[in-house]
Design an enzyme around this catalytic site. Structure first.
Site, short mmCIF file in Angstrom:
data_model
loop_
_atom_site.label_atom_id
_atom_site.label_comp_id
_atom_site.label_asym_id
_atom_site.label_seq_id
_atom_site.Cartn_x
_atom_site.Cartn_y
_atom_site.Cartn_z
N TYR A 22 0.69 -1.27 0.11
CA TYR A 22 0.01 0.10 -0.02
C TYR A 22 0.83 1.42 0.00
O TYR A 22 0.37 2.40 0.10
CB TYR A 22 -0.92 -0.02 1.23
CG TYR A 22 -1.96 -1.34 1.05
CD1 TYR A 22 -3.03 -0.73 0.32
CD2 TYR A 22 -1.95 -2.14 1.95
CE1 TYR A 22 -4.18 -1.86 0.14
CE2 TYR A 22 -2.92 -3.14 1.62
CZ TYR A 22 -3.98 -2.96 0.84
OH TYR A 22 -5.09 -4.04 0.60
N ASP A 88 -26.18 -0.55 -2.35
CA ASP A 88 -27.59 0.00 -2.35
C ASP A 88 -27.45 1.72 -1.85
O ASP A 88 -28.48 2.44 -2.49
CB ASP A 88 -28.30 -0.42 -1.23
CG ASP A 88 -28.81 -2.04 -1.75
OD1 ASP A 88 -28.60 -2.38 -2.99
OD2 ASP A 88 -29.30 -2.91 -0.78
N GLU A 99 -14.59 5.07 -8.00
CA GLU A 99 -14.11 4.13 -7.28
C GLU A 99 -12.66 3.95 -7.41
O GLU A 99 -11.81 4.22 -8.32
CB GLU A 99 -14.59 2.64 -7.86
CG GLU A 99 -14.22 1.56 -7.27
CD GLU A 99 -14.47 0.21 -7.70
OE1 GLU A 99 -14.64 0.19 -9.09
OE2 GLU A 99 -14.67 -0.82 -7.13
N ILE A 102 -5.81 1.69 -3.99
CA ILE A 102 -4.37 2.05 -4.10
C ILE A 102 -3.74 1.02 -4.81
O ILE A 102 -2.87 1.30 -5.71
CB ILE A 102 -3.87 2.00 -2.61
CG1 ILE A 102 -4.57 3.25 -1.79
CG2 ILE A 102 -2.38 2.13 -2.76
CD1 ILE A 102 -4.24 3.25 -0.48
N ARG A 112 -10.82 -10.65 -3.99
CA ARG A 112 -10.81 -9.01 -4.41
C ARG A 112 -11.35 -8.68 -5.91
O ARG A 112 -11.14 -7.46 -6.02
CB ARG A 112 -9.45 -8.41 -4.04
CG ARG A 112 -8.84 -8.51 -2.68
CD ARG A 112 -7.61 -7.90 -2.38
NE ARG A 112 -6.78 -8.65 -1.44
CZ ARG A 112 -6.99 -7.98 -0.13
NH1 ARG A 112 -7.82 -7.21 0.26
NH2 ARG A 112 -6.22 -8.63 0.76
C1 DHK Z 1 -7.83 -1.49 0.11
C2 DHK Z 1 -8.33 -2.40 0.80
O1 DHK Z 1 -8.29 -2.21 2.24
C3 DHK Z 1 -8.44 -3.78 0.41
O2 DHK Z 1 -9.37 -4.50 0.97
C4 DHK Z 1 -8.90 -3.81 -1.00
C5 DHK Z 1 -7.90 -1.38 -1.38
C6 DHK Z 1 -7.81 -3.04 -1.85
C7 DHK Z 1 -7.04 -0.76 -2.01
O3 DHK Z 1 -5.88 -1.25 -3.05
O4 DHK Z 1 -6.99 0.48 -1.73
O5 DHK Z 1 -8.79 -5.18 -1.38
#
Ligand code: DHK
Length: 146
Positions: A22, A88, A99, A102, A112
């Site tokens: 991340y 919903d 949408e 990261i 996922r």
């Molecule tokens: C962030 C999360 O917390 C994951 O549960 C998703 C997403 C991906 C991200 O890539 O920001 O699967």
């Protein structure tokens, strides 16, 4: 012109949480980047995070009722892949929805690959790392201009 940015569960742990996946930026640092980027684009940003599905639903409902935002950017975290309730709630919202992820969830574990947000999103931004928040703001600017 206001843009609402919602963050779901565990995104408050950015910086500590799997930085190899991340990135090293904290959510506070990402928020600061968003405020700066939004200002340069002529927007104001309301940046929020919750670990609670119901609180995210409440915020989306408030946005639908009060109509005080021109667009929503949402990184719903794991709720992306599970939440019919968020799906919903987003259906009620009559503004562009970006949408945001990261990472690129479609290139990760199979669980996922499903997104309950995607069918309602004007666009999806994924795989840009923490920088994706600014990419999403730029996309909002394009959408709101057109
Ligand atoms: C962030 C999360 O917390 C994951 O549960 C998703 C997403 C991906 C991200 O890539 O920001 O699967």
């Amino acid at each position: 012109m206001n843009i609402l940015i919602l963050n779901g569960p565990n995104l408050n742990m950015l910086g500590i949480r799997e930085p190899e996946i991340y990135g090293a930026k904290t959510l506070d640092e990402i928020e600061a980047d968003c405020l700066e980027k939004a200002q340069s684009l002529g927007f104001a940003v309301d940046f929020r995070q919750s670990n609670h599905e119901g609180e995210l639903v409440d915020w989306i409902q408030d946005a639908a009722i009060n109509m005080d935002f021109k667009a929503l950017i949402i990184n719903a975290g794991a709720y992306t892949h599970t939440s019919v309730a968020l799906h919903d709630a987003l259906k009620i919202l009559d503004i562009p929805i970006i949408e945001l992820h990261i990472t690129d969830p479609k290139k990760r574990e199979k669980f996922r690959h499903i997104s309950y947000i995607e069918p309602l999103a004007t666009d999806t931004i994924s795989g840009h790392g923490p920088q994706g928040y600014c990419v999403a703001l730029e996309r909002c600017a394009e959408i709101l201009k057109s």
